[in-house]
Scaffold this motif. Structure first.
Motif, PDB file in Angstrom:
ATOM      1  N   UNK A   1     -11.744  16.244  11.921  1.00 59.46           N
ATOM      2  CA  UNK A   1     -12.811  15.253  12.041  1.00 59.46           C
ATOM      3  C   UNK A   1     -13.633  15.195  10.752  1.00 59.46           C
ATOM      4  N   UNK A   2     -14.007  16.363  10.228  1.00 57.36           N
ATOM      5  CA  UNK A   2     -14.761  16.399   8.981  1.00 57.36           C
ATOM      6  C   UNK A   2     -13.974  15.873   7.805  1.00 57.36           C
ATOM      7  N   UNK A   3     -12.655  16.155   7.797  1.00 55.29           N
ATOM      8  CA  UNK A   3     -11.787  15.674   6.718  1.00 55.29           C
ATOM      9  C   UNK A   3     -11.744  14.142   6.721  1.00 55.29           C
ATOM     10  N   UNK A   4     -11.505  13.565   7.896  1.00 56.18           N
ATOM     11  CA  UNK A   4     -11.410  12.104   7.984  1.00 56.18           C
ATOM     12  C   UNK A   4     -12.762  11.446   7.709  1.00 56.18           C
ATOM     13  N   UNK A   5     -13.828  12.079   8.164  1.00 54.97           N
ATOM     14  CA  UNK A   5     -15.160  11.538   7.925  1.00 54.97           C
ATOM     15  C   UNK A   5     -15.445  11.469   6.422  1.00 54.97           C
ATOM     16  N   UNK A   6     -15.125  12.530   5.716  1.00 53.28           N
ATOM     17  CA  UNK A   6     -15.350  12.533   4.271  1.00 53.28           C
ATOM     18  C   UNK A   6     -14.473  11.489   3.581  1.00 53.28           C
ATOM     19  N   UNK A   7     -13.223  11.360   4.054  1.00 55.09           N
ATOM     20  CA  UNK A   7     -12.335  10.377   3.428  1.00 55.09           C
ATOM     21  C   UNK A   7     -12.864   8.962   3.613  1.00 55.09           C
ATOM     22  N   UNK A   8     -13.260   8.625   4.843  1.00 53.18           N
ATOM     23  CA  UNK A   8     -13.706   7.264   5.141  1.00 53.18           C
ATOM     24  C   UNK A   8     -15.025   6.946   4.436  1.00 53.18           C
ATOM     25  N   UNK A   9     -15.945   7.911   4.394  1.00 53.21           N
ATOM     26  CA  UNK A   9     -17.279   7.644   3.867  1.00 53.21           C
ATOM     27  C   UNK A   9     -17.391   7.814   2.362  1.00 53.21           C
ATOM     28  N   UNK A  10     -16.540   8.665   1.756  1.00 52.08           N
ATOM     29  CA  UNK A  10     -16.699   8.968   0.340  1.00 52.08           C
ATOM     30  C   UNK A  10     -15.455   8.660  -0.508  1.00 52.08           C
ATOM     31  N   UNK A  11     -14.300   9.094  -0.026  1.00 54.49           N
ATOM     32  CA  UNK A  11     -13.092   9.023  -0.863  1.00 54.49           C
ATOM     33  C   UNK A  11     -12.498   7.621  -0.882  1.00 54.49           C
ATOM     34  N   UNK A  12     -12.244   7.047   0.293  1.00 54.43           N
ATOM     35  CA  UNK A  12     -11.613   5.725   0.347  1.00 54.43           C
ATOM     36  C   UNK A  12     -12.434   4.668  -0.386  1.00 54.43           C
ATOM     37  N   UNK A  13     -13.767   4.606  -0.201  1.00 54.91           N
ATOM     38  CA  UNK A  13     -14.542   3.598  -0.942  1.00 54.91           C
ATOM     39  C   UNK A  13     -14.431   3.743  -2.458  1.00 54.91           C
ATOM     40  N   UNK A  14     -14.186   4.971  -2.932  1.00 60.88           N
ATOM     41  CA  UNK A  14     -14.077   5.185  -4.374  1.00 60.88           C
ATOM     42  C   UNK A  14     -12.832   4.528  -4.958  1.00 60.88           C
ATOM     43  N   UNK A  15     -11.843   4.205  -4.115  1.00 58.79           N
ATOM     44  CA  UNK A  15     -10.653   3.490  -4.584  1.00 58.79           C
ATOM     45  C   UNK A  15     -10.867   1.979  -4.621  1.00 58.79           C
ATOM     46  N   UNK A  16     -12.031   1.536  -4.180  1.00 61.87           N
ATOM     47  CA  UNK A  16     -12.395   0.113  -4.165  1.00 61.87           C
ATOM     48  C   UNK A  16     -11.298  -0.701  -3.464  1.00 61.87           C
ATOM     49  N   UNK A  17     -11.091  -0.466  -2.155  1.00 60.29           N
ATOM     50  CA  UNK A  17      -9.992  -1.143  -1.457  1.00 60.29           C
ATOM     51  C   UNK A  17     -10.245  -2.601  -1.152  1.00 60.29           C
ATOM     52  N   UNK A  18     -11.511  -3.051  -1.284  1.00 61.18           N
ATOM     53  CA  UNK A  18     -11.795  -4.436  -0.928  1.00 61.18           C
ATOM     54  C   UNK A  18     -11.545  -4.673   0.554  1.00 61.18           C
ATOM     55  N   UNK A  19     -10.805  -5.700   0.872  1.00 59.40           N
ATOM     56  CA  UNK A  19     -10.503  -6.020   2.267  1.00 59.40           C
ATOM     57  C   UNK A  19      -9.139  -5.503   2.705  1.00 59.40           C
ATOM     58  N   UNK A  20      -8.531  -4.664   1.885  1.00 60.04           N
ATOM     59  CA  UNK A  20      -7.212  -4.139   2.254  1.00 60.04           C
ATOM     60  C   UNK A  20      -7.330  -3.314   3.534  1.00 60.04           C
ATOM     61  N   UNK A  21      -6.470  -3.553   4.520  1.00 64.07           N
ATOM     62  CA  UNK A  21      -6.606  -2.862   5.807  1.00 64.07           C
ATOM     63  C   UNK A  21      -6.099  -1.417   5.817  1.00 64.07           C
ATOM     64  N   UNK A  22      -5.283  -1.048   4.821  1.00 64.65           N
ATOM     65  CA  UNK A  22      -4.631   0.263   4.856  1.00 64.65           C
ATOM     66  C   UNK A  22      -5.649   1.401   4.865  1.00 64.65           C
ATOM     67  N   UNK A  23      -5.329   2.438   5.616  1.00 65.82           N
ATOM     68  CA  UNK A  23      -6.202   3.612   5.670  1.00 65.82           C
ATOM     69  C   UNK A  23      -6.073   4.425   4.387  1.00 65.82           C
ATOM     70  N   UNK A  24      -4.827   4.683   3.966  1.00 69.34           N
ATOM     71  CA  UNK A  24      -4.575   5.481   2.760  1.00 69.34           C
ATOM     72  C   UNK A  24      -4.334   4.544   1.587  1.00 69.34           C
ATOM     73  N   UNK A  25      -5.279   4.540   0.657  1.00 72.95           N
ATOM     74  CA  UNK A  25      -5.280   3.585  -0.449  1.00 72.95           C
ATOM     75  C   UNK A  25      -4.893   4.285  -1.753  1.00 72.95           C
ATOM     76  N   UNK A  26      -4.167   3.566  -2.609  1.00 68.01           N
ATOM     77  CA  UNK A  26      -3.772   4.122  -3.902  1.00 68.01           C
ATOM     78  C   UNK A  26      -4.742   3.683  -4.993  1.00 68.01           C
TER      79      UNK A  26
END
Length: 308
Positions: free
Chosen positions: A244-269
């Motif tokens: 839970x903590x891992x996913x929370x950190x990914x969603x709130x901190x890591x994923x936004x840092x990849x600037x996904x825009x409106x891309x629906x994918x959970x794991x972004x490159x």
């Protein structure tokens, strides 16, 4: 600014015991600063407790601490339980948490250096640096008998190594470590993990504490007999609630840092696209080699461990 001294210390109030009052205000401000980053209470509360623990050990306050006292604290943690030494990864996490606290109280934007100077004639300083914190002499710190954790420690260690060398790629390495942990925690296949979208996060009404990470909805399951991919919901089980903590950190901190825009994918490159099966395989192989695990192991082994 959330967490600033002026927001948690009332103007014109003279405290009978000013030192404890300022310490409590510091901790209140730090907790507030972390909440504005949408960190969970399960992350914030242990950090606050660690600072209190250090204060009790030194019998002094943050603006009075010096490096020798912090080093003595960790030496005590390391030696206080004969036969049950403090894990290196645990000690490193403690040091990282305290370093974040020191960063907060020494940042002039929050006003604590000037506040402490005015009230006590001394300002807090950053006490943890490269000479008194744990560094990675090897990629792997886990015990040999704990194979999945050995793999994860190696993946986490790669993040620390890249940061220490000030090279690019630490964000991608952190994402790779998180997706490997997710594969293990939910027993996912490669396609199932890579096919996850942000909207596939689910709540479990029976475990409200997990928030939006109570389950994941798998839409790209195994295909059989020429039919469409099987769909299923996979619950977060108590034995794996650390995810839970891992996913929370990914969603709130890591994923936004990849600037996904409106891309629906959970794991972004890094290219703002969905993570591929090949990239996931590469992430596992990199961690496996760093952990010096047998070449016979593959990503699907993590699913077999959970099934067993």
């Amino acid at each position: 600014m959330p967490g600033a001294a002026r927001l948690v210390l009332a103007d014109g109030v003279v405290h009978l015991d000013p030192e404890p009052a300022v310490l409590e205000a510091m901790l209140e401000g730090w907790a507030l600063q972390q909440r504005t980053r949408f960190l969970r209470e399960s992350t914030i509360n242990p950090r606050i407790a660690l600072v209190r623990r250090l204060a009790r050990f030194t019998n002094e306050y943050p603006w009075q601490w010096d490096p020798a006292e912090v080093e003595a604290f960790f030496d005590d943690l390391r030696t206080r339980r004969p036969g049950r030494p403090l894990a290196v990864s645990t000690a490193r996490n403690y040091q990282n948490d305290l370093r974040l606290f020191f960063d907060y109280i020494t940042d002039a934007r929050y006003g604590w250096p000037s506040t402490c100077n005015e009230r006590f004639g001394r300002a807090p300083v950053q006490l943890l640096h490269e000479w008194n914190t744990i560094t990675h002499t090897s990629e792997y710190e886990g015990a040999a008998e704990c194979r999945p954790l050995t793999l994860f420690d190696a993946a986490d260690g790669r993040v620390e190594e890249i940061r220490a060398r000030r090279r690019k790629g630490s964000l991608a390495a952190l994402r790779d470590a998180m997706i490997l942990k997710t594969v293990y925690a939910f027993g996912l296949r490669r396609q199932e993990a890579c096919g996850l979208d942000l909207c596939d996060l689910r709540r479990n009404p029976k475990v409200a504490d997990y928030g939006r990470f109570g389950a994941i909805f798998v839409r790209h399951g195994k295909v059989s007999k020429g039919g469409p991919p099987k769909r299923r919901s996979v619950l977060t089980v108590p034995e794996m609630d650390w995810i839970v903590g891992v996913l929370d950190q990914y969603v709130s901190e890591v994923r936004p840092a990849f600037v996904p825009g409106k891309h629906p994918a959970f794991w972004i490159t890094e290219r703002h696209d969905r993570m591929s099966l090949r990239r996931l395989n590469d992430a596992f192989e990199t961690a496996r080699r760093a952990a010096d695990l047998p070449a016979e192991l593959d990503l699907h082994s993590l699913r077999h461990i959970v099934s067993a």
